[in-house]
Design an enzyme around this catalytic site. Structure first.
Site, PDB file in Angstrom:
ATOM      1  N   ASP A 296      12.750  11.328 -99.049  1.00  0.00           N
ATOM      2  CA  ASP A 296      14.200  11.477 -99.046  1.00  0.00           C
ATOM      3  C   ASP A 296      14.630  12.512-100.073  1.00  0.00           C
ATOM      4  O   ASP A 296      14.131  12.533-101.199  1.00  0.00           O
ATOM      5  CB  ASP A 296      14.855  10.150 -99.447  1.00  0.00           C
ATOM      6  CG  ASP A 296      15.659   9.522 -98.342  1.00  0.00           C
ATOM      7  OD1 ASP A 296      16.086  10.253 -97.420  1.00  0.00           O
ATOM      8  OD2 ASP A 296      15.878   8.316 -98.413  1.00  0.00           O
TER       9      ASP A 296
ATOM     10  N   LYS B 181      13.547  14.322 -95.731  1.00  0.00           N
ATOM     11  CA  LYS B 181      14.635  13.760 -94.935  1.00  0.00           C
ATOM     12  C   LYS B 181      15.945  13.983 -95.677  1.00  0.00           C
ATOM     13  O   LYS B 181      16.004  13.801 -96.888  1.00  0.00           O
ATOM     14  CB  LYS B 181      14.430  12.257 -94.707  1.00  0.00           C
ATOM     15  CG  LYS B 181      15.534  11.644 -93.836  1.00  0.00           C
ATOM     16  CD  LYS B 181      15.360  10.170 -93.651  1.00  0.00           C
ATOM     17  CE  LYS B 181      15.795   9.353 -94.833  1.00  0.00           C
ATOM     18  NZ  LYS B 181      17.214   9.462 -95.195  1.00  0.00           N
TER      19      LYS B 181
ATOM     20  N   ASP C  45      15.312   7.058-100.884  1.00  0.00           N
ATOM     21  CA  ASP C  45      16.143   6.979-102.084  1.00  0.00           C
ATOM     22  C   ASP C  45      16.711   5.573-102.227  1.00  0.00           C
ATOM     23  O   ASP C  45      17.302   5.227-103.247  1.00  0.00           O
ATOM     24  CB  ASP C  45      17.232   8.048-102.107  1.00  0.00           C
ATOM     25  CG  ASP C  45      18.237   7.949-100.975  1.00  0.00           C
ATOM     26  OD1 ASP C  45      18.062   7.110-100.067  1.00  0.00           O
ATOM     27  OD2 ASP C  45      19.208   8.735-100.980  1.00  0.00           O
ATOM     28  N   SER C  46      16.451   4.732-101.247  1.00  0.00           N
ATOM     29  CA  SER C  46      16.784   3.311-101.351  1.00  0.00           C
ATOM     30  C   SER C  46      16.029   2.644-102.496  1.00  0.00           C
ATOM     31  O   SER C  46      16.356   1.523-102.889  1.00  0.00           O
ATOM     32  CB  SER C  46      16.491   2.586-100.037  1.00  0.00           C
ATOM     33  OG  SER C  46      15.159   2.830 -99.623  1.00  0.00           O
TER      34      SER C  46
ATOM     35  N   GLU D 161      20.399  13.482 -95.163  1.00  0.00           N
ATOM     36  CA  GLU D 161      21.467  12.826 -94.420  1.00  0.00           C
ATOM     37  C   GLU D 161      22.509  13.822 -93.947  1.00  0.00           C
ATOM     38  O   GLU D 161      22.727  14.847 -94.570  1.00  0.00           O
ATOM     39  CB  GLU D 161      22.150  11.778 -95.309  1.00  0.00           C
ATOM     40  CG  GLU D 161      21.251  10.654 -95.734  1.00  0.00           C
ATOM     41  CD  GLU D 161      21.963   9.629 -96.607  1.00  0.00           C
ATOM     42  OE1 GLU D 161      23.194   9.744 -96.830  1.00  0.00           O
ATOM     43  OE2 GLU D 161      21.282   8.699 -97.068  1.00  0.00           O
TER      44      GLU D 161
ATOM     45  N   GLU E  65      20.519   5.222 -88.224  1.00  0.00           N
ATOM     46  CA  GLU E  65      20.670   4.000 -89.015  1.00  0.00           C
ATOM     47  C   GLU E  65      21.977   3.287 -88.697  1.00  0.00           C
ATOM     48  O   GLU E  65      23.044   3.892 -88.736  1.00  0.00           O
ATOM     49  CB  GLU E  65      20.605   4.325 -90.507  1.00  0.00           C
ATOM     50  CG  GLU E  65      20.679   3.089 -91.375  1.00  0.00           C
ATOM     51  CD  GLU E  65      20.420   3.352 -92.858  1.00  0.00           C
ATOM     52  OE1 GLU E  65      20.617   2.414 -93.641  1.00  0.00           O
ATOM     53  OE2 GLU E  65      20.045   4.479 -93.216  1.00  0.00           O
TER      54      GLU E  65
END
Length: 171
Positions: free
Chosen positions: A68, A98, A29-30, A100, A167
């Protein structure tokens, strides 16, 4: 045995990375920051993640593709999490998702895994929590915070996560 995981957003880079032997491609999502020019990842949508995951999937032949789950695609309810994870696999053609968060994310991780979808956990600096964390800062400094990270990692493992992204944490 070390593995290589690199972020990709399109078919061209996916093809190059795949051919160079990268084991895992993360459709991050970056993309919101790197490609779209936003100052964080929070505005990235499920539709955008599906689009970029499709592109990366078309460019890769051998790498494991992990997509993500964007902000608010899994936080509101476990049902949303399962539905959106399924969408990334079905429409995006990735092999894993993925998300968070440590222990707080385990109900979603467990249900997604129980649905037959591999999950990669993500702890430490979690960009979707940038405002809660006070910015993009190293996480897990000091013995107490390091222990919290360890407990989050163990909780994700127990919930069925197949891998972890760590991270911006101290060595």
């Amino acid at each position: 045995e070390p593995i290589a995981m690199v972020t990709a957003y399109d078919a061209s880079f996916a093809r190059l990375l795949d051919e160079s032997g990268v084991d895992m491609l993360l459709v991050g999502d970056s993309v919101g920051m790197v490609v779209q020019g936003h100052e964080n990842t929070l505005s990235v949508t499920m539709d955008q993640m599906v689009y970029h995951t499709q592109a990366v999937s078309r460019g890769s032949r051998r790498s494991l593709i992990v997509a993500d789950m964007p902000f608010m695609s899994y936080q509101a309810s476990v049902e949303d999490a399962v539905r959106n994870a399924g969408r990334l696999l079905a429409e995006g053609a990735c092999q894993a998702v993925k998300l968070e968060g440590g222990a707080r994310s385990t109900p979603a991780v467990r249900r997604i895994v129980d649905s037959g979808i591999p999950v990669v956990g993500h702890i430490g600096l979690t960009p979707q929590s940038v405002h809660t964390l006070g910015g993009f800062r190293v996480q897990g400094r000091g013995p107490h915070k390091a222990e919290e990270l360890l407990q989050d990692a163990l909780a994700l493992e127990d919930a069925g996560a197949c891998a972890l992204v760590l991270e911006t944490i101290p060595g």
